[in-house]
Write a protein that holds these residues in place. Structure first.
Motif, mmCIF file in Angstrom:
data_model
loop_
_atom_site.group_PDB
_atom_site.id
_atom_site.type_symbol
_atom_site.label_atom_id
_atom_site.label_comp_id
_atom_site.label_asym_id
_atom_site.label_seq_id
_atom_site.Cartn_x
_atom_site.Cartn_y
_atom_site.Cartn_z
ATOM 1 N N ARG A 1 0.828 -1.217 0.000
ATOM 2 C CA ARG A 1 0.000 0.000 0.000
ATOM 3 C C ARG A 1 0.856 1.259 0.000
ATOM 4 N N MET A 2 1.963 1.195 -0.668
ATOM 5 C CA MET A 2 2.872 2.327 -0.707
ATOM 6 C C MET A 2 2.311 3.424 -1.603
ATOM 7 N N ASP A 3 2.362 4.667 -1.118
ATOM 8 C CA ASP A 3 1.865 5.826 -1.857
ATOM 9 C C ASP A 3 3.002 6.829 -1.983
ATOM 10 N N GLU A 4 3.351 7.213 -3.204
ATOM 11 C CA GLU A 4 4.468 8.138 -3.409
ATOM 12 C C GLU A 4 4.236 9.487 -2.743
ATOM 13 N N ASN A 5 2.988 9.843 -2.503
ATOM 14 C CA ASN A 5 2.677 11.132 -1.870
ATOM 15 C C ASN A 5 2.996 11.144 -0.377
ATOM 16 N N ASP A 6 3.273 9.967 0.186
ATOM 17 C CA ASP A 6 3.666 9.880 1.595
ATOM 18 C C ASP A 6 5.166 10.071 1.787
ATOM 19 N N TRP A 7 5.883 10.260 0.680
ATOM 20 C CA TRP A 7 7.333 10.355 0.738
ATOM 21 C C TRP A 7 7.803 11.643 0.080
ATOM 22 N N HIS B 1 9.716 9.510 4.853
ATOM 23 C CA HIS B 1 8.271 9.465 5.023
ATOM 24 C C HIS B 1 7.803 10.746 5.712
ATOM 25 N N LYS C 1 7.903 12.054 -9.146
ATOM 26 C CA LYS C 1 7.495 13.080 -8.176
ATOM 27 C C LYS C 1 8.677 13.906 -7.682
ATOM 28 N N GLU D 1 5.496 0.065 -9.399
ATOM 29 C CA GLU D 1 4.729 1.256 -9.784
ATOM 30 C C GLU D 1 4.951 2.391 -8.786
ATOM 31 N N PHE D 2 5.040 2.052 -7.504
ATOM 32 C CA PHE D 2 5.328 3.063 -6.479
ATOM 33 C C PHE D 2 6.691 3.711 -6.735
ATOM 34 N N GLN E 1 6.526 6.073 -9.832
ATOM 35 C CA GLN E 1 5.819 7.318 -9.549
ATOM 36 C C GLN E 1 6.617 8.205 -8.591
#
Length: 443
Positions: free
Chosen positions: A5-11, A25, A95, A87-88, A91
């Motif tokens: 559940r990795m989201d690039e917006n959290d990093w 993070h 970013k 994919e993470f 992206q």
């Protein structure tokens, strides 16, 4: 972290070096260190996912079984290898691309293997009780702490002026930095409080890549390569002032800027000299055989001769210095041995495993390195051991020390309503791989 559940917006982008890029993070105290490749390899990765995994695992093994044993396990954090969704990673690369320094973009982040090194974010220490005032974290890259005395050194200047001071002239001449730093590593590693104070003050005045200050995980003081102006020291002292309001140098309830700076430097000196070290492995203590001061240092040689010096043997600086001194031959003495190993491996490529060129970096590896003969018997085994020693020494020559200044919870509660809080403790450890629970130096 849940890897699926990795989201690039959290990093967010944190920093990068020649070989890897680091993101942190935004909520959790974690960083990811990802490999980098030359830009021309962006469409054709130079290694498979399994090879990338093994490369990072080697870093973990080298850190935990070699550097941790030499520097002390409380000073070093090894991290762990993680596999990330491709994919993470892709992206994330998109970013952060615009946040990267232009001069670093000759290399690209590895988006093919999905492998990374996960470490604690040492700029936001979490092992302390939360306080109204966040911890201040200081990163110091001390660099080389001794002058070579090897018989192989061909230029006398190398035995009189340290590498760092010589490189300062080179970097200014080539435009990498606009001003020369007056910091000298030999002053910091001297163990003499006056010389250490002198060294840290010059690190603060011209930090370059060797001194950074973080507050709440955000970098509040550093230098950028090629920048015209100096960093704003007054802004730094404004951030530091609340941590030192209980000092003895207050004037009408306020501390002068000079008093804040002096107290701050003294805290760092105390932490670096703290004898409360980690459980390091056997490390033969030997004093540098060459000069104990650098001719380029502006610290008075007369004061050097009359000042006591010497690092506590279990202090972080002493352990770093002793590890650096595994390089006893200098590069001029080491290079012919490197060529000997290289030629042997061309003739007998299967010996890479026997000579542990690519690991495994286990206890046996360290023992073989430490018991290496002092005399060259002409063997490839001797040459390989010296190459390994040099690699370990170079790691110590380029490590970072992370020191955390943490407000005292008790005294902060006692001063409720007071905008300032006293300094509770200062902790130190080494990074790139840093300390999970470094020793405390209470003030």
């Amino acid at each position: 972290m849940e890897m699926d559940r990795m989201d690039e917006n959290d990093w967010k982008y944190h920093e990068e070096g020649n070989k890897s890029l680091v993101v942190c993070h935004v909520q959790h105290c974690r960083v990811l260190r990802l490999l980098k490749y030359p830009a021309e390899d962006s469409e054709n990765p130079p290694q498979t996912a399994e090879q990338a995994f093994r490369q990072i695992q080697n870093i973990v093994d080298f850190t935990s079984n070699v550097m941790s044993r030499l520097l002390g396990d409380k000073f070093v954090h090894s991290g762990e290898v993680v596999r990330l969704p491709l994919e993470f990673v892709r992206q994330l690369s998109i970013k952060i691309q615009h946040q990267r320094p232009a001069w670093r973009c000759d290399k690209v982040m590895d988006i093919y293997s999905g492998c990374a090194l996960c470490l604690p974010n040492l700029t936001t220490p979490t092992q302390y009780q939360p306080t109204a005032t966040p911890p201040i974290c200081i990163e110091i890259k001390p660099k080389w702490g001794f002058l070579p005395s090897s018989k192989h050194v061909s230029r006398d200047i190398k035995t009189r002026v340290c590498r760092y001071c010589m490189h300062q002239h080179y970097k200014v001449a080539n435009g990498k930095w606009k001003r020369r730093s007056l910091y000298c590593p030999l002053d910091l590693f001297s163990g003499n409080r006056q010389r250490m104070h002198f060294a840290i003050r010059h690190l603060i005045e011209e930090p370059q890549n060797n001194f950074k200050v973080f507050k709440g995980g955000q970098c509040i003081y550093s230098s950028k390569e090629g920048s015209e102006g100096s960093p704003d020291m007054n802004a730094l002292l404004h951030h530091l002032r609340p941590y030192f309001l209980r000092g003895n140098n207050r004037v009408n309830g306020h501390m002068t800027a000079k008093a804040v700076l002096n107290d701050f430097i003294q805290v760092l000196v105390n932490a670096l000299l703290s004898p409360a070290g980690g459980d390091g492995g056997p490390l033969t203590h030997r004093a540098p055989e060459g000069r104990s001061f650098c001719e380029a240092s502006l610290f008075s040689n007369e004061r050097v001769r009359h000042g006591s010096q010497g690092l506590p043997s279990s202090s972080v600086l002493s352990r770093i210095l002793q590890t650096q001194m595994l390089d006893a031959l200098d590069i001029e003495g080491l290079y012919p041995l490197y060529c000997r190993v290289e030629q042997h491996l061309q003739d007998f490529p299967k010996d890479r495993t026997r000579l542990q060129i690519d690991g495994p970096y286990d206890q046996n590896f360290l023992e073989n390195v430490q018991k290496s003969s002092m005399e060259d018997d002409g063997s490839v085994e001797y040459a390989a051991a010296k190459v390994h020693q040099y690699r370990i020494a170079m790691t110590a020559k380029d490590c970072s020390i992370m020191a955390a200044l943490v407000p005292s919870v008790k005294e902060e509660d006692d001063d409720e309503g007071n905008p300032g809080c006293p300094l509770g403790s200062c902790n130190s450890g080494t990074s790139g791989s840093g300390p999970p629970e470094p020793p405390s130096c209470s003030l």
